[in-house]
Write a protein that holds these residues in place. Sequence first.
Motif, PDB file in Angstrom:
ATOM      1  N   ASP A   1     -43.620 -15.950 -57.483  1.00 42.71           N
ATOM      2  CA  ASP A   1     -42.415 -16.311 -58.136  1.00 42.71           C
ATOM      3  C   ASP A   1     -42.015 -17.866 -58.351  1.00 42.71           C
ATOM      4  N   GLY A   2     -43.025 -18.564 -58.065  1.00 38.83           N
ATOM      5  CA  GLY A   2     -42.839 -20.112 -58.296  1.00 38.83           C
ATOM      6  C   GLY A   2     -41.986 -20.759 -57.304  1.00 38.83           C
ATOM      7  N   LYS A   3     -41.650 -20.410 -56.006  1.00 44.33           N
ATOM      8  CA  LYS A   3     -40.991 -21.117 -54.885  1.00 44.33           C
ATOM      9  C   LYS A   3     -42.144 -21.497 -53.853  1.00 44.33           C
ATOM     10  N   GLY A   4     -43.186 -21.539 -54.001  1.00 44.45           N
ATOM     11  CA  GLY A   4     -44.047 -22.250 -53.306  1.00 44.45           C
ATOM     12  C   GLY A   4     -44.152 -23.695 -53.314  1.00 44.45           C
ATOM     13  N   TYR A   5     -45.118 -24.430 -52.829  1.00 45.70           N
ATOM     14  CA  TYR A   5     -45.534 -25.768 -53.040  1.00 45.70           C
ATOM     15  C   TYR A   5     -47.192 -25.996 -53.094  1.00 45.70           C
TER      16      TYR A   5
ATOM     17  N   GLU B   1     -46.381  -3.654 -44.270  1.00 50.81           N
ATOM     18  CA  GLU B   1     -45.045  -3.585 -45.032  1.00 50.81           C
ATOM     19  C   GLU B   1     -44.429  -4.737 -45.416  1.00 50.81           C
ATOM     20  N   ILE B   2     -44.784  -5.874 -44.724  1.00 55.10           N
ATOM     21  CA  ILE B   2     -44.401  -7.203 -45.343  1.00 55.10           C
ATOM     22  C   ILE B   2     -45.261  -7.700 -46.414  1.00 55.10           C
ATOM     23  N   ILE B   3     -46.649  -7.253 -46.444  1.00 58.17           N
ATOM     24  CA  ILE B   3     -47.270  -7.667 -47.649  1.00 58.17           C
ATOM     25  C   ILE B   3     -46.823  -6.937 -48.775  1.00 58.17           C
ATOM     26  N   ARG B   4     -46.515  -5.635 -48.765  1.00 54.17           N
ATOM     27  CA  ARG B   4     -45.835  -4.741 -49.627  1.00 54.17           C
ATOM     28  C   ARG B   4     -44.568  -5.210 -50.102  1.00 54.17           C
ATOM     29  N   GLN B   5     -43.600  -5.770 -49.292  1.00 50.72           N
ATOM     30  CA  GLN B   5     -42.432  -6.160 -49.847  1.00 50.72           C
ATOM     31  C   GLN B   5     -42.510  -7.448 -50.590  1.00 50.72           C
TER      32      GLN B   5
ATOM     33  N   HIS C   1     -44.038 -13.253 -53.374  1.00 51.33           N
ATOM     34  CA  HIS C   1     -44.882 -14.183 -52.673  1.00 51.33           C
ATOM     35  C   HIS C   1     -46.329 -14.044 -53.348  1.00 51.33           C
ATOM     36  N   PHE C   2     -46.523 -12.860 -53.508  1.00 53.27           N
ATOM     37  CA  PHE C   2     -48.147 -12.277 -53.764  1.00 53.27           C
ATOM     38  C   PHE C   2     -48.123 -11.665 -55.341  1.00 53.27           C
TER      39      PHE C   2
END
Length: 420
Positions: free
Chosen positions: A321-325, A367-371, A376-377
């Motif tokens: 989503d572009g919120k990384g660094y 579940e975290i990966i899915r969410q 993030h992914f």
Amino acid sequence: MKTFKQRAARRIAAISMLLALISGPLAWLISREIAEENMVSLAMEESRHILGDRDSFALPAEKQLPLRADEAALAITGGLFDIAEIYDADGRKLAEASTPAGEAVESLLPKHGRPNYRTPSYQSLKLPEQGWILRIFVPLEGRDAERPAGFFEGVRIVPEWQKEELMRGALTMALIVAAASLLCGLTIYPFVVHLSAENSRRAEALLESHLSMMEAMGRAVARRDSDTGAHNYRVAWIAACIGEALGLERPAMQALIVGSFLHDVGKIGIPDAILLKPGRLDAEEMATMRTHVAQGEAIVAGIGWLDEAAAVVAGHHEKWDGKGYPRALSGENIPLAARIFAIADVFDALVSRRPYKEAMPFAAAIEIIRQDSGSHFDPALAAIFLNIAETLHTRLQCCDEADCRRLLDDKVRHHFFAQA
């Protein structure tokens, strides 16, 4: 090596056959041309010999010249020639003689104007009924070197026995050349295999040293980060499994594996006070920690065999989503290898036990990966990973560092070294 030898044998055989197919007909044509020219040369010499005193054709005596020409034409006809024509220096026909076979073909020959050539030549003709015909043109030398004393034109209908002999000679030469091409391929095969095997051994030795250096760098970073090094083996193996499920080609798989193993190489430049701090980092410390990406890029830049690691090293903290660094890249602007690695890295961090946390249950981690799919992914890559995640987790659950190293070594052997 056995497969390589088979491939080398097939390729050398194919090239040898191709050379034979090309050189054989070419040798046949050249041999045929040489035999044809030899036959023409013989006919030319014979015509010059029979014509005798060349100077007589330069004499202005109007009675002697036609008589001499008639005698010469009759003498030539019936031997090597079926038609003989003699012309004076101005191209006027002085005499002509023909055999019955020559008379039959004369009307079928191409017409031409008065002869005015300076060098001997010939035409090779194929007439439907009469077969192969040679038409020879010979300027007759006289006292004036600049101007022929006359011209001789002869036609020879090549007999069947001579054609067969010529063809046999040309075919024999073609077969010899073709056999030589095949024999050459058979001769060079062991040398090609030996040289290729030697080059392969040297290339593998160089690759071994590169991979050993990669492993040393990764382990050095892991030890500074209070890790045994198993994390690097696991994330590189998980990323490789995702890449295989995605169907990546060999070069892309190599870049993914190297980049995954060295993703945190820049942490070498982070101060221990920050890198080993047991508690939460403040804003300033986090800013310093994030410089490990740029430092990692600087480490791998300019080292040829590490160039392929740059995509993961530079982009493993970017988010879909572009919120990384550090560049806030989004979507497919993030290199594919970095998008794959991000999933492997987070999953391993969630399900692995660390000094400061316990391992998260598999279902919770999934579940975290899915969410985080779509934020993030990369959602397409996350879907591929979710299909194989349980198998990967089961395989890694009971692996110590040595086991993880063996798993990654299998991937390295498969994607970096020539397959036997």
